[in-house]
Design an enzyme around this catalytic site. Structure first.
Site, PDB file in Angstrom:
ATOM      1  N   ASN A 236     -10.749 -17.366 -21.118  1.00  0.00           N
ATOM      2  CA  ASN A 236     -12.176 -17.095 -20.936  1.00  0.00           C
ATOM      3  C   ASN A 236     -12.389 -15.710 -20.328  1.00  0.00           C
ATOM      4  OD1 ASN A 236     -10.997 -18.474 -18.696  1.00  0.00           O
ATOM      5  ND2 ASN A 236     -12.992 -18.927 -17.830  1.00  0.00           N
TER       6      ASN A 236
ATOM      7  N   GLU B 112     -15.399 -13.605 -18.588  1.00  0.00           N
ATOM      8  CA  GLU B 112     -16.752 -13.697 -18.022  1.00  0.00           C
ATOM      9  C   GLU B 112     -17.387 -12.319 -17.892  1.00  0.00           C
ATOM     10  OE1 GLU B 112     -16.407 -16.123 -14.493  1.00  0.00           O
ATOM     11  OE2 GLU B 112     -15.970 -17.901 -15.708  1.00  0.00           O
TER      12      GLU B 112
ATOM     13  N   CYS C 235     -15.825 -18.324 -23.903  1.00  0.00           N
ATOM     14  CA  CYS C 235     -14.804 -19.309 -23.546  1.00  0.00           C
ATOM     15  C   CYS C 235     -13.448 -18.923 -24.140  1.00  0.00           C
ATOM     16  CB  CYS C 235     -15.193 -20.668 -24.108  1.00  0.00           C
ATOM     17  SG  CYS C 235     -16.647 -21.396 -23.361  1.00  0.00           S
TER      18      CYS C 235
ATOM     19  N   GLU D  22     -11.474 -20.766 -25.935  1.00  0.00           N
ATOM     20  CA  GLU D  22     -11.290 -21.251 -27.310  1.00  0.00           C
ATOM     21  C   GLU D  22     -11.880 -20.268 -28.315  1.00  0.00           C
ATOM     22  OE1 GLU D  22     -12.493 -22.805 -24.695  1.00  0.00           O
ATOM     23  OE2 GLU D  22     -12.175 -24.976 -24.776  1.00  0.00           O
TER      24      GLU D  22
ATOM     25  N   CYS E 187     -16.366 -26.991 -24.865  1.00  0.00           N
ATOM     26  CA  CYS E 187     -17.828 -27.098 -24.832  1.00  0.00           C
ATOM     27  C   CYS E 187     -18.375 -27.203 -26.260  1.00  0.00           C
ATOM     28  CB  CYS E 187     -18.427 -25.891 -24.109  1.00  0.00           C
ATOM     29  SG  CYS E 187     -18.444 -24.377 -25.093  1.00  0.00           S
TER      30      CYS E 187
ATOM     31  N   CYS F 142     -17.914 -24.170 -28.571  1.00  0.00           N
ATOM     32  CA  CYS F 142     -16.526 -24.004 -29.018  1.00  0.00           C
ATOM     33  C   CYS F 142     -16.181 -25.039 -30.080  1.00  0.00           C
ATOM     34  CB  CYS F 142     -15.569 -24.105 -27.838  1.00  0.00           C
ATOM     35  SG  CYS F 142     -15.627 -22.641 -26.787  1.00  0.00           S
TER      36      CYS F 142
HETATM   37  N1  THU Z   1     -14.927 -22.405 -20.390  1.00  0.00           N
HETATM   38  C1  THU Z   1     -13.998 -22.242 -21.375  1.00  0.00           C
HETATM   39  O1  THU Z   1     -13.300 -21.225 -21.425  1.00  0.00           O
HETATM   40  N2  THU Z   1     -13.866 -23.225 -22.295  1.00  0.00           N
HETATM   41  C2  THU Z   1     -14.625 -24.368 -22.340  1.00  0.00           C
HETATM   42  O2  THU Z   1     -14.474 -25.161 -23.247  1.00  0.00           O
HETATM   43  C3  THU Z   1     -15.605 -24.613 -21.287  1.00  0.00           C
HETATM   44  C4  THU Z   1     -15.769 -23.570 -20.258  1.00  0.00           C
HETATM   45  C5  THU Z   1     -15.089 -21.337 -19.412  1.00  0.00           C
HETATM   46  C6  THU Z   1     -16.423 -20.637 -19.454  1.00  0.00           C
HETATM   47  C7  THU Z   1     -16.528 -20.104 -18.060  1.00  0.00           C
HETATM   48  O3  THU Z   1     -15.870 -18.834 -17.998  1.00  0.00           O
HETATM   49  C8  THU Z   1     -15.764 -21.093 -17.219  1.00  0.00           C
HETATM   50  O4  THU Z   1     -14.972 -21.867 -18.112  1.00  0.00           O
HETATM   51  C9  THU Z   1     -16.627 -22.012 -16.385  1.00  0.00           C
HETATM   52  O5  THU Z   1     -17.552 -22.655 -17.156  1.00  0.00           O
END
Ligand code: THU
Length: 157
Positions: free
Chosen positions: A61, A63, A72, A74, A112, A115
């Site tokens: 991920n 940010e 994310c 994925e 999520c 994704c």
């Molecule tokens: N996140 C992912 O990388 N994958 C997911 O399926 C859900 C959430 C990340 C997004 C964000 O950077 C952190 O997790 C917290 O939500």
């Protein structure tokens, strides 16, 4: 009236029970969590995708100070994989996470909604199932397909 019941089969395995390539994908996904850029949530996610050409593409991920601009693990992995190897088909995706304390969570996390929809696109391209491995510290959940994570998904086809 009729009723439709949708079920999701999940195999729960320990690391030692996995095949060599499955263990490699789990290792790659776990390592990818260490490359997350998550200064805001401090929640690190890693993904590893096995392609039909034998390549393993990882993502973490990423940010952003403007929160919605991040993405994310994925989607980092699947978009990069298809941008890099447009002819290769997705075979398996493994997903791991570390919580705010830096430790792997005992239970697996699940992708999520965005994704799931994004990954489904590549399952459609593969014209076959893309196996999903959700990695926890103790147990690994294995699902037969992305579709099993997103029943009644939107599709134009
Ligand atoms: N996140 C992912 O990388 N994958 C997911 O399926 C859900 C959430 C990340 C997004 C964000 O950077 C952190 O997790 C917290 O939500």
């Amino acid at each position: 009236m009729k009723q439709l019941d949708i079920t999701t089969p999940i195999t729960i395995a320990r690391y030692e029970e996995l095949s060599t390539i499955e263990q490699k994908l789990v290792d790659e996904a776990r390592n990818a969590t260490l490359r997350a850029y998550a200064p805001y949530s401090k929640f690190s996610v890693g993904a590893a995708i096995l392609l039909s050409n034998g390549e393993i593409i990882t993502g973490a991920n990423q940010e952003n100070v403007a929160y919605p601009s991040g993405t994310c693990a994925e989607r980092t992995a699947c978009f990069y994989a298809h941008a890099q190897y447009p002819d290769a088909l997705f075979q398996t995706i493994a997903i791991a996470a570390r919580g705010t304390d830096g430790n792997e969570l005992p239970q697996p996390i699940s992708p999520c909604g965005s994704c799931r929809q994004s990954l489904l696109e590549y399952e459609m391209l593969a014209k076959g199932n893309v196996k999903v491995m959700l990695i926890g510290a103790d147990e690994i959940y294995i699902l037969p397909s992305v579709k099993s994570l997103l029943p009644l998904a939107f599709s134009e086809f």
